[in-house]
Design an enzyme around this catalytic site. Sequence first.
Site, PDB file in Angstrom:
ATOM      1  N   ARG A  60       0.839  -1.196   0.000  1.00 46.32           N
ATOM      2  CA  ARG A  60       0.000   0.000   0.000  1.00 46.32           C
ATOM      3  C   ARG A  60       0.880   1.255   0.000  1.00 46.32           C
ATOM      4  O   ARG A  60       0.997   1.942   0.985  1.00 46.32           O
ATOM      5  CB  ARG A  60      -0.879  -0.031   1.240  1.00 46.32           C
ATOM      6  CG  ARG A  60      -2.132   0.807   1.132  1.00 46.32           C
ATOM      7  CD  ARG A  60      -2.996   0.577   2.304  1.00 46.32           C
ATOM      8  NE  ARG A  60      -2.206   0.338   3.512  1.00 46.32           N
ATOM      9  CZ  ARG A  60      -2.658  -0.194   4.622  1.00 46.32           C
ATOM     10  NH1 ARG A  60      -3.885  -0.576   4.707  1.00 46.32           N
ATOM     11  NH2 ARG A  60      -1.895  -0.368   5.671  1.00 46.32           N
ATOM     12  N   LYS A 202      18.158 -22.913   8.766  1.00 46.56           N
ATOM     13  CA  LYS A 202      19.515 -22.683   9.279  1.00 46.56           C
ATOM     14  C   LYS A 202      20.361 -23.937   9.092  1.00 46.56           C
ATOM     15  O   LYS A 202      19.925 -25.050   9.390  1.00 46.56           O
ATOM     16  CB  LYS A 202      19.466 -22.297  10.766  1.00 46.56           C
ATOM     17  CG  LYS A 202      18.833 -20.917  11.002  1.00 46.56           C
ATOM     18  CD  LYS A 202      18.881 -20.521  12.457  1.00 46.56           C
ATOM     19  CE  LYS A 202      18.028 -19.308  12.740  1.00 46.56           C
ATOM     20  NZ  LYS A 202      18.674 -18.028  12.525  1.00 46.56           N
ATOM     21  N   HIS A 260       9.617 -22.173  16.450  1.00 49.72           N
ATOM     22  CA  HIS A 260      11.052 -22.482  16.345  1.00 49.72           C
ATOM     23  C   HIS A 260      11.482 -23.561  17.358  1.00 49.72           C
ATOM     24  O   HIS A 260      12.142 -24.528  17.007  1.00 49.72           O
ATOM     25  CB  HIS A 260      11.899 -21.231  16.587  1.00 49.72           C
ATOM     26  CG  HIS A 260      11.582 -20.085  15.668  1.00 49.72           C
ATOM     27  ND1 HIS A 260      11.174 -20.270  14.379  1.00 49.72           N
ATOM     28  CD2 HIS A 260      11.618 -18.742  15.866  1.00 49.72           C
ATOM     29  CE1 HIS A 260      10.974 -19.081  13.807  1.00 49.72           C
ATOM     30  NE2 HIS A 260      11.231 -18.147  14.689  1.00 49.72           N
ATOM     31  N   LYS A 358      13.695 -12.342  25.475  1.00 49.61           N
ATOM     32  CA  LYS A 358      14.336 -11.129  24.936  1.00 49.61           C
ATOM     33  C   LYS A 358      15.052 -10.422  26.073  1.00 49.61           C
ATOM     34  O   LYS A 358      14.716 -10.604  27.243  1.00 49.61           O
ATOM     35  CB  LYS A 358      13.281 -10.208  24.338  1.00 49.61           C
ATOM     36  CG  LYS A 358      12.506 -10.893  23.217  1.00 49.61           C
ATOM     37  CD  LYS A 358      12.399 -10.029  21.991  1.00 49.61           C
ATOM     38  CE  LYS A 358      11.595 -10.714  20.917  1.00 49.61           C
ATOM     39  NZ  LYS A 358      12.344 -11.037  19.714  1.00 49.61           N
TER      40      LYS A 358
HETATM   41  C1  BG6 Z   1      11.348 -14.458  14.636  1.00 44.71           C
HETATM   42  C2  BG6 Z   1      10.672 -13.833  15.830  1.00 44.71           C
HETATM   43  O1  BG6 Z   1      10.620 -15.550  14.172  1.00 44.71           O
HETATM   44  O2  BG6 Z   1      12.657 -14.885  14.999  1.00 44.71           O
HETATM   45  C3  BG6 Z   1      11.497 -12.699  16.408  1.00 44.71           C
HETATM   46  O3  BG6 Z   1       9.403 -13.338  15.436  1.00 44.71           O
HETATM   47  C4  BG6 Z   1      12.926 -13.141  16.654  1.00 44.71           C
HETATM   48  O4  BG6 Z   1      10.915 -12.192  17.599  1.00 44.71           O
HETATM   49  C5  BG6 Z   1      13.495 -13.825  15.422  1.00 44.71           C
HETATM   50  O5  BG6 Z   1      13.696 -11.997  16.981  1.00 44.71           O
HETATM   51  C6  BG6 Z   1      14.877 -14.403  15.694  1.00 44.71           C
HETATM   52  O6  BG6 Z   1      15.427 -14.945  14.528  1.00 44.71           O
HETATM   53  P1  BG6 Z   1      16.977 -15.248  14.425  1.00 44.71           P
HETATM   54  O7  BG6 Z   1      17.126 -15.964  13.130  1.00 44.71           O
HETATM   55  O8  BG6 Z   1      17.682 -13.924  14.458  1.00 44.71           O
HETATM   56  O9  BG6 Z   1      17.347 -16.076  15.607  1.00 44.71           O
END
Ligand code: BG6
Length: 506
Positions: A60, A202, A260, A358
Amino acid sequence: MTNPLRSPGDRRLPRVPEPCALVVFGATGDLARKKLIPAVYDLANRGLLPAGFVLLGFARRDWGHGDFEQVARTAAQKGARTEFRESTWQRLSDSIKFLPGSFDDDAAFDTLAATLADLDATHGTMGNAAFYLSIPPAAFPVVLKQMQRTGMADNSECRAWRRVVVEKPFGHDLASSRELNDLVDDVFTAQDVFRIDHYLGKETVQNLMALRFANTLFEPIWNSHHVDSVQITMAEDVGIGTRAAFYEETGAARDVLQNHLLQLLALTAMEEPVGFDAESLRTEKRKVLGALKPPVDLAAHAVRGQYDQGWLAGERVQAYRAEEGVAADSRTETYAAVRLEIETRRWAGVPFYLRTGKRLPRRVTEIAVVFRKAPHLPFAKTDTEELGANQLVVRVQPDEGVTLRFGSKVPGTVMEVRDVAMDFQYGEAFTEASPEAYERLLLDVLLGDASLFPRNEEVEQSWRVIDPIEQFWAEEGEPELYRAGEWGPKGADTMLAREGRCWRRP
Ligand code: BG6
């Protein structure tokens, strides 16, 4: 003529996808600029994009083609893994298009459908297209319905393929993920749906399969007879940045644990797949996720926390509740830790501790398999005071590699045994740099290889585990505060201490 050195089953030669268009919805967003566009550039630089390729941004914005090209160029310069080359960019820039439009704008989607048909004539895309939904989950239904209305998702008549890439989170809970899955399956055929969990892209995560199934060393001890517990950690030093709106709705468990971490658990615990094709791999992961037992004693086995102000790398950082866009009384968790068990013969009784947070001291993701202590030690007690449990640690990032920790005799006249570490480091063992996760996964989408993409049953099984935890937290008071720069709330330490264990300090 066939190459006599390569058998037909040899997959080492790089494969280049068929001509196609990659349509990115939300092309001006963070993910597109930081990950997707750089990944497209890296693929182009490695010669892995087909001659008839078009990157079509849809967003947009009142932009012309030149504006998007400029944004994409800056994104590639900033975010690409491989060297920025003007010649690569010149070739790619001819294939970059932009269409402005909002998701409820029928005319914009009609134009998009017509453009896809034109691209076949002008750029030889052969009608193939992958649609990347790099948009807030709330917008998925409207975009999917637009694709259905315009017939964009339909590949039944032509000989082309149409695929869709859905970014996580896949829903908000089991019920909404089922709704989303039904909708996606209504618009696209199951084999054309690619749910991205970028952790599977990864290199170190894929190495888990090599480690377990290409070696003889580990598999015999990969079970409850020898393994005491497994710890999976995904720690980040960053806060929530500019994603307050998303994060307030999501929290750490939905953002990272549901996808993850459970995928890492599945790869760690699964049985050997009969092959590494999508079907075999996903079947084994699904079995593990299906055998996962949500914690029964939620108060003891699910801990959440929220970062308070503190110090990180010498800098003062503010509390989560003081971040822009976050409610002053927010109860969203920025840290989540759970204890899970897998109800199979291989894993019965072995706790899997998962944690993510975090504003922890540093960015690190690792899987630590902690082995049982020797049943008998023929040494004086004082000789083994500094001997811990044997551990195999898969270092997913950032210091990619594998560490084996075991006891060793301290040089000297007495038999003192202390822990030592043996290290494998990617950087030292290989000269090739690893592709970025998105680079690998985007290429797989264009090639139609779904092995590294979770199937909807896996997603639903994962929600089945997370839902009771979320419900419990929603009814229970506040998350426990932890100081930014520390390893999470005290409750997470207590969870392990109760069982005579402690978290690794990665
Ligand atoms: C994302 C999350 O899927 O993965 C984020 O939404 C997170 O909150 C990120 O920071 C981390 O990814 P990576 O590859 O940097 O470990």
